[in-house]
Scaffold this active site. Structure first.
Site, PDB file in Angstrom:
ATOM      1  N   ASP A   1      -5.295  -6.690   5.982  1.00 54.27           N
ATOM      2  CA  ASP A   1      -6.507  -5.996   5.565  1.00 54.27           C
ATOM      3  C   ASP A   1      -7.591  -7.032   5.252  1.00 54.27           C
ATOM      4  O   ASP A   1      -8.741  -6.944   5.703  1.00 54.27           O
ATOM      5  CB  ASP A   1      -6.168  -5.154   4.318  1.00 54.27           C
ATOM      6  CG  ASP A   1      -7.272  -4.173   3.968  1.00 54.27           C
ATOM      7  OD1 ASP A   1      -8.245  -4.081   4.722  1.00 54.27           O
ATOM      8  OD2 ASP A   1      -7.152  -3.515   2.918  1.00 54.27           O
TER       9      ASP A   1
ATOM     10  N   ASP B   1      -2.816 -18.247   2.198  1.00 59.94           N
ATOM     11  CA  ASP B   1      -3.969 -18.952   1.608  1.00 59.94           C
ATOM     12  C   ASP B   1      -4.494 -20.005   2.583  1.00 59.94           C
ATOM     13  O   ASP B   1      -5.707 -20.163   2.766  1.00 59.94           O
ATOM     14  CB  ASP B   1      -3.609 -19.558   0.245  1.00 59.94           C
ATOM     15  CG  ASP B   1      -2.210 -20.153   0.205  1.00 59.94           C
ATOM     16  OD1 ASP B   1      -1.426 -19.938   1.156  1.00 59.94           O
ATOM     17  OD2 ASP B   1      -1.890 -20.838  -0.780  1.00 59.94           O
TER      18      ASP B   1
ATOM     19  N   LYS C   1       3.639 -15.361   2.928  1.00 58.96           N
ATOM     20  CA  LYS C   1       3.587 -16.145   1.693  1.00 58.96           C
ATOM     21  C   LYS C   1       5.035 -16.474   1.334  1.00 58.96           C
ATOM     22  O   LYS C   1       5.545 -16.114   0.264  1.00 58.96           O
ATOM     23  CB  LYS C   1       2.876 -15.311   0.599  1.00 58.96           C
ATOM     24  CG  LYS C   1       2.567 -16.052  -0.671  1.00 58.96           C
ATOM     25  CD  LYS C   1       1.443 -17.056  -0.555  1.00 58.96           C
ATOM     26  CE  LYS C   1       1.213 -17.766  -1.877  1.00 58.96           C
ATOM     27  NZ  LYS C   1       0.369 -18.957  -1.760  1.00 58.96           N
TER      28      LYS C   1
ATOM     29  N   TYR D   1       0.816  -1.211   0.000  1.00 60.04           N
ATOM     30  CA  TYR D   1       0.000   0.000   0.000  1.00 60.04           C
ATOM     31  C   TYR D   1       0.856   1.271   0.000  1.00 60.04           C
ATOM     32  O   TYR D   1       0.367   2.353  -0.307  1.00 60.04           O
ATOM     33  CB  TYR D   1      -0.936   0.044   1.210  1.00 60.04           C
ATOM     34  CG  TYR D   1      -2.033  -1.005   1.214  1.00 60.04           C
ATOM     35  CD1 TYR D   1      -2.239  -1.825   0.115  1.00 60.04           C
ATOM     36  CD2 TYR D   1      -2.857  -1.172   2.308  1.00 60.04           C
ATOM     37  CE1 TYR D   1      -3.234  -2.788   0.114  1.00 60.04           C
ATOM     38  CE2 TYR D   1      -3.854  -2.132   2.320  1.00 60.04           C
ATOM     39  CZ  TYR D   1      -4.040  -2.934   1.223  1.00 60.04           C
ATOM     40  OH  TYR D   1      -5.028  -3.880   1.223  1.00 60.04           O
TER      41      TYR D   1
END
Ligand code: NAD
Length: 369
Positions: A246, A222, A190, A139
């Site tokens: 988020d 995931d 990840k 972001y």
């Protein structure tokens, strides 16, 4: 000067003033607090032409904690990019107060497990906290367009990862202190694909020995998204970077099914004041009618006491009082709409509809105040 904690109170817009007034009644019943009430959001735009003045920001920085209601409403909606917008007040507070950690607990009250989209046996016993990094990652990285291509860059420094990991380990310790549970941090990344995630895992693992009393495990994002809905009660503290946080914090929030029940905290450096606020917005559709649900704000006050003012005993008392009034069957209209029609909770008495004032009275009574 008194020793009472100094709280900057920012009621904001819409139902903000109603729920913050209720929160002040709650705080007054616990002890002495010094309040400094200021404008932020739409009301600040009306008074000063901007959503957050430098003076208010300074007052927030100098406080022991900041309690916010909500900001925004149709009066200030605009498509003019030059016009001031209420949410600039929130962004200005985050940036100006150096708030880099967002904490969102998910703990459905036993009387409300019927409002969860999950089956009762899955959601029962869930009591978790999502700690999201708030100022780094994709972001805030370089972004741009070249012809018909676009890019957003994710970057993290070891220092940014370390400070949020410490927030998570310390939050796990504090929670264990008031609940008696074994503290656990689940770090979500990840690392099988992303270099920032590999650094993330390395740094989190590196400082873990300093928190030998807190168990640590790692999940790929995931997998974490799946585990959150299949076994939410197994989590304690989840710590993750900005983008993953988020998404996961909204997924986790939905586990309760009740927007009017969700508190949040944003924390900065050790010793700096935090910002405590309900997750919901200013609900302009019900503002001024005396029916706003004050419980998310009460639970935000509990977070302020636990994570901002080192008063965990009172935080636990507020949480227990909220559970108690819900177990008595008291419901503001937003909650009643969710659970009234669900005859799955035989132990919960018939629902009694309550406005903001009645709900506040009942919580104060349950606190013995
Ligand atoms: P909202 O959360 O204000 O309202 C969504 C729905 O939930 C509405 O029907 C509302 O009546 C209900 N609701 C929310 N909180 C409630 C409470 N405590 N008790 C009873 N019912 C409650 O979201 P929205 O309608 O999308 O946004 C309204 C305004 O709030 C917008 O201007 C938006 O920008 C702003 N907003 C502010 C914040 C914040 O201050 N942190 C967060 C989200 C939205």
């Amino acid at each position: 000067m008194s020793d009472a904690p100094r709280i900057v109170v920012l009621p904001g817009d819409g139902i903000g003033p109603e729920i913050v007034d209720a929160a002040r009644r709650l705080l007054d019943s616990l002890g002495e607090f010094e309040y400094d009430e200021r404008l932020v959001g739409g009301c600040s735009i009306d008074a000063h032409g901007i959503a957050l003045t430098e003076e208010v920001l300074e007052a927030c920085r100098a406080a022991d904690a900041v309690l916010l209601g909500a900001v925004g409403g149709p009066k200030w909606d605009t498509t003019d990019p030059e016009a001031p917008r209420p949410e600039q007040g929130l962004l200005g507070l985050r940036k100006g107060m150096g708030l880099y950690a967002n904490l969102r607990p998910v703990r459905p009250s036993p009387a409300l497990v019927g409002s969860s989209p999950l089956r009762e046996e899955r959601i029962a016993g869930t009591d978790l906290l999502v700690v999201r990094e708030l100022t780094g990652g994709i972001y805030f990285g370089d972004s741009g367009r070249e012809g018909d291509a676009a890019h957003d860059t994710c970057s993290y420094t070891a220092a940014e990862i370390e400070r949020i990991a410490r927030t998570a380990f310390e939050a796990a310790r504090r929670r264990a202190g008031s609940s008696g549970r074994d503290p656990r941090v689940t770090s979500v990344d990840k690392a099988n694909v992303l270099e920032t995630s590999r650094l993330w895992r390395e740094v989190v693992t590196g400082i873990a020995p300093e928190y030998g009393d807190v168990a640590l495990d790692h999940l790929l994002v995931d997998n974490a998204a799946m585990q959150l809905v299949s076994r939410p009660a197994d989590f304690d503290v989840i710590v993750t970077e900005n983008l993953f946080g988020d998404i996961l914090s909204d997924e986790a929030a939905m586990l309760t099914g009740s927007l009017g029940m969700l508190p949040s905290a944003s924390l900065g450096a050790d010793g700096a004041p935090g910002l405590f606020e309900p997750v919901h917005g200013s609900a302009p559709d019900i503002a001024g009618r005396g029916v706003a649900n004050p419980l998310a704000t009460f639970l935000s006050v509990a977070m302020m006491l636990r994570h901002g003012l080192e008063r965990p005993g009172e935080a636990a008392r507020i949480e227990a009082a909220v559970d108690a009034v819900l177990a008595q069957g008291l419901r503001t209209p937003d909650l009643a709409a969710g659970t009234l029609a669900t005859p799955r909770m035989p132990d919960v008495p018939a629902e009694i509809e309550a406005g903001t004032a009645e709900m506040t009275d009942a919580v104060l009574a349950a606190l013995g105040a």
